[in-house]
Design a protein around this motif. Structure first.
Motif, short mmCIF file in Angstrom:
data_model
loop_
_atom_site.label_atom_id
_atom_site.label_comp_id
_atom_site.label_asym_id
_atom_site.label_seq_id
_atom_site.Cartn_x
_atom_site.Cartn_y
_atom_site.Cartn_z
N ASN A 1 0.84 -1.20 0.00
CA ASN A 1 0.00 0.00 0.00
C ASN A 1 0.87 1.25 0.00
OD1 ASN A 1 -2.26 1.71 0.31
ND2 ASN A 1 -1.99 1.71 2.53
N ILE A 2 0.67 2.12 -0.98
CA ILE A 2 1.45 3.36 -1.09
C ILE A 2 0.59 4.51 -0.58
CG2 ILE A 2 2.74 4.86 -2.66
CD1 ILE A 2 2.77 2.44 -4.63
N TYR A 3 1.16 5.33 0.26
CA TYR A 3 0.38 6.42 0.87
C TYR A 3 1.25 7.66 0.98
CZ TYR A 3 3.08 5.38 5.06
OH TYR A 3 4.13 5.20 5.93
N GLY B 1 -14.81 -8.74 5.89
CA GLY B 1 -14.79 -9.69 7.00
C GLY B 1 -14.69 -8.99 8.34
N ASP B 2 -13.80 -9.51 9.21
CA ASP B 2 -13.68 -8.95 10.56
C ASP B 2 -12.67 -7.81 10.64
OD1 ASP B 2 -11.28 -10.31 10.32
OD2 ASP B 2 -11.79 -11.86 11.77
N GLY B 3 -12.03 -7.49 9.54
CA GLY B 3 -11.10 -6.36 9.53
C GLY B 3 -9.74 -6.67 10.10
N ASP B 4 -9.41 -7.94 10.31
CA ASP B 4 -8.11 -8.31 10.89
C ASP B 4 -7.00 -8.45 9.84
OD1 ASP B 4 -8.78 -8.26 13.53
OD2 ASP B 4 -9.30 -10.38 13.65
N ARG B 5 -7.29 -8.12 8.62
CA ARG B 5 -6.28 -8.21 7.56
C ARG B 5 -5.12 -7.27 7.88
NH1 ARG B 5 -4.75 -4.28 3.03
NH2 ARG B 5 -3.88 -5.65 1.43
N LEU B 6 -3.89 -7.82 7.79
CA LEU B 6 -2.67 -7.07 8.09
C LEU B 6 -2.00 -6.63 6.79
CD1 LEU B 6 -1.19 -9.43 10.83
CD2 LEU B 6 -2.35 -7.24 11.21
N ALA B 7 -1.43 -5.43 6.79
CA ALA B 7 -0.79 -4.94 5.58
C ALA B 7 0.39 -4.05 5.89
CB ALA B 7 -1.80 -4.16 4.73
N SER B 8 1.46 -4.25 5.13
CA SER B 8 2.58 -3.32 5.13
C SER B 8 2.22 -2.10 4.28
CB SER B 8 3.82 -3.99 4.53
OG SER B 8 4.23 -5.09 5.29
N GLY B 9 3.05 -1.08 4.39
CA GLY B 9 2.85 0.12 3.57
C GLY B 9 4.18 0.79 3.30
N ILE B 10 4.14 1.79 2.44
CA ILE B 10 5.34 2.56 2.13
C ILE B 10 4.93 3.98 1.77
CG2 ILE B 10 5.35 1.84 -0.30
CD1 ILE B 10 8.47 2.51 1.87
N ASN C 1 11.57 -5.81 -2.60
CA ASN C 1 10.38 -5.33 -1.91
C ASN C 1 10.62 -3.91 -1.41
OD1 ASN C 1 9.06 -7.77 -2.21
ND2 ASN C 1 9.58 -8.53 -0.16
N ALA C 2 9.53 -3.16 -1.27
CA ALA C 2 9.62 -1.78 -0.78
C ALA C 2 8.57 -1.57 0.29
CB ALA C 2 9.40 -0.79 -1.93
N ALA C 3 8.98 -1.58 1.57
CA ALA C 3 8.02 -1.42 2.65
C ALA C 3 8.72 -0.88 3.89
CB ALA C 3 7.37 -2.76 3.00
N SER C 4 7.96 -0.19 4.72
CA SER C 4 8.46 0.23 6.02
C SER C 4 8.19 -0.88 7.03
CB SER C 4 7.76 1.52 6.46
OG SER C 4 6.40 1.26 6.80
N ASP C 5 8.50 -0.63 8.29
CA ASP C 5 8.27 -1.63 9.32
C ASP C 5 6.84 -1.59 9.87
OD1 ASP C 5 10.89 -2.58 9.22
OD2 ASP C 5 11.60 -1.06 10.62
N GLU C 6 6.09 -0.56 9.52
CA GLU C 6 4.72 -0.44 10.03
C GLU C 6 3.81 -1.48 9.39
OE1 GLU C 6 1.40 3.11 10.56
OE2 GLU C 6 2.46 2.94 8.65
N VAL C 7 3.04 -2.17 10.21
CA VAL C 7 2.02 -3.11 9.74
C VAL C 7 0.71 -2.71 10.40
CG1 VAL C 7 1.26 -5.51 9.66
CG2 VAL C 7 3.70 -4.97 9.44
N VAL C 8 -0.33 -2.52 9.61
CA VAL C 8 -1.61 -2.04 10.15
C VAL C 8 -2.71 -3.05 9.88
CG1 VAL C 8 -0.95 0.38 9.90
CG2 VAL C 8 -2.19 -0.77 8.06
N PRO D 1 6.83 9.51 7.18
CA PRO D 1 5.73 9.41 8.14
C PRO D 1 5.02 8.07 8.02
CG PRO D 1 5.66 11.50 6.96
CD PRO D 1 6.67 10.65 6.26
N SER D 2 4.52 7.57 9.13
CA SER D 2 3.73 6.34 9.12
C SER D 2 2.36 6.62 8.51
CB SER D 2 3.56 5.80 10.54
OG SER D 2 2.74 6.68 11.29
N LEU D 3 1.67 5.56 8.11
CA LEU D 3 0.32 5.72 7.58
C LEU D 3 -0.60 6.30 8.66
CD1 LEU D 3 -2.03 5.37 5.63
CD2 LEU D 3 -2.14 2.95 6.30
#
Length: 304
Positions: A161-163, A187-196, A219-226, A286-288
């Motif tokens: 996910n690019i933001y 669904g229940d919204g528990d899907r986890l995703a990296s971002g950049i 790969n291109a991602a930060s350490d944040e997972v939401v 900045p983080s998402l």
């Protein structure tokens, strides 16, 4: 360096263009003819009128460049036509650069890994169950990497996910939520995703161009997972009033969104350790969640 760039009029491509020009590169940027008049004129930038259905034009522009960066995609057509046009583009570039040792940087997307689960996936792992709707991207990744046998320094960048800069998927989520008075999670919204962050991603393109040893998939991602439910709650809280968070059954989402529902429903957690280790790249930005609460998107909030 003279760079031929596709996608420069889009969200990610425009930021990459900005970084390329700031670094002193000369850029020839592909854009549809009807858009040229509205695009900015800048030093060391030449807009090239054309599209992905013109492989001869792409071949000639690629051959005249020192490197090619392919970010654009034909999002206004169906999945099969998107695949066809992307294939025309990368094969035109391959023919133009064959035997030159020049760099071709292609853009993929992390959802091709399929459901990663909660543990980060890296580039070395086999992709056993890619998303069916994006299987063609995996084929094109492999086709790009195989160009090394033809004397091309080929690279694939896979962002999640690019933001940032008040654009990308978060912008669409906010606008839809404000218009509908609701934001839905599959669904229940528990899907986890990296971002950049888009600026951090742009710096990776420049790092790949700058280092002659860069090759293969990064790969291109930060350490944040939401979690998707947490993003939805932040949007509901800060971009209301009156936005309700709702669960959306996958079957209904898929009927409405098709392939995009498949992408939104699976975990997409990736590691960018290879790019950090080999290229000295760092996904600083900045983080998402920070962008949503106090960052660039806050101008979209009521009474901001």
């Amino acid at each position: 360096m003279k760079v031929f760039l596709t996608g420069a009029s889009g969200y990610t491509g425009a930021v990459v263009l900005e970084h390329l020009l700031a670094a002193g590169h000369e850029v020839a940027a592909l854009a549809r003819p009807q858009r040229i008049a509205q695009l900015p004129a800048q030093a060391r930038l030449a807009w090239v009128a054309g599209d992905f259905a013109q492989p001869e034009l792409i071949h000639d522009q690629a051959r005249a460049a020192d490197a090619v960066v392919h970010i654009g995609a034909a999002h206004d057509v169906d999945n099969a036509e998107m695949e066809r046009l992307d294939g025309l583009t990368i094969r035109a570039v391959a023919d133009a650069l064959a035997g030159s040792g020049k760099a071709f940087v292609n853009t993929s997307a992390a959802p091709i890994y399929g459901d990663t689960g909660p543990q980060p996936r890296d580039e070395s792992e086999p992709i056993a169950a890619p998303l069916a709707g994006r299987l063609w991207r995996l084929r094109h990744d492999r086709e790009t990497v195989a160009m090394t046998a033809r004397g091309v320094r080929s690279v694939v960048i896979r962002p999640p996910n690019i933001y940032g800069r008040r654009g990308g998927v978060p912008l669409k989520q906010i606008e839809r939520a404000q218009a509908a008075g609701k934001i839905r999670v599959i669904g229940d919204g528990d899907r986890l995703a990296s971002g950049i962050h888009v600026d951090a991603l742009a710096r990776l393109y420049l790092a790949v161009l700058a280092q002659d040893t860069a090759q293969g998939v990064y790969n291109a991602a930060s350490d944040e997972v939401v979690r998707s439910i947490d993003v939805a709650r932040v949007i509901a809280e800060h971009y209301g009033p009156g936005i309700e968070v709702q669960s959306w059954p996958f079957e209904a989402a898929h009927k409405a969104m098709g392939v995009m529902a498949e992408i939104a429903a699976v975990n997409c957690v990736i590691s960018a350790d290879r790019a950090r280790r080999e290229l000295g790249w760092s996904p600083v930005g900045p983080s998402l969640m920070g962008e949503l609460v106090i960052g660039s998107y806050r101008a979209l909030a009521p009474n901001s």
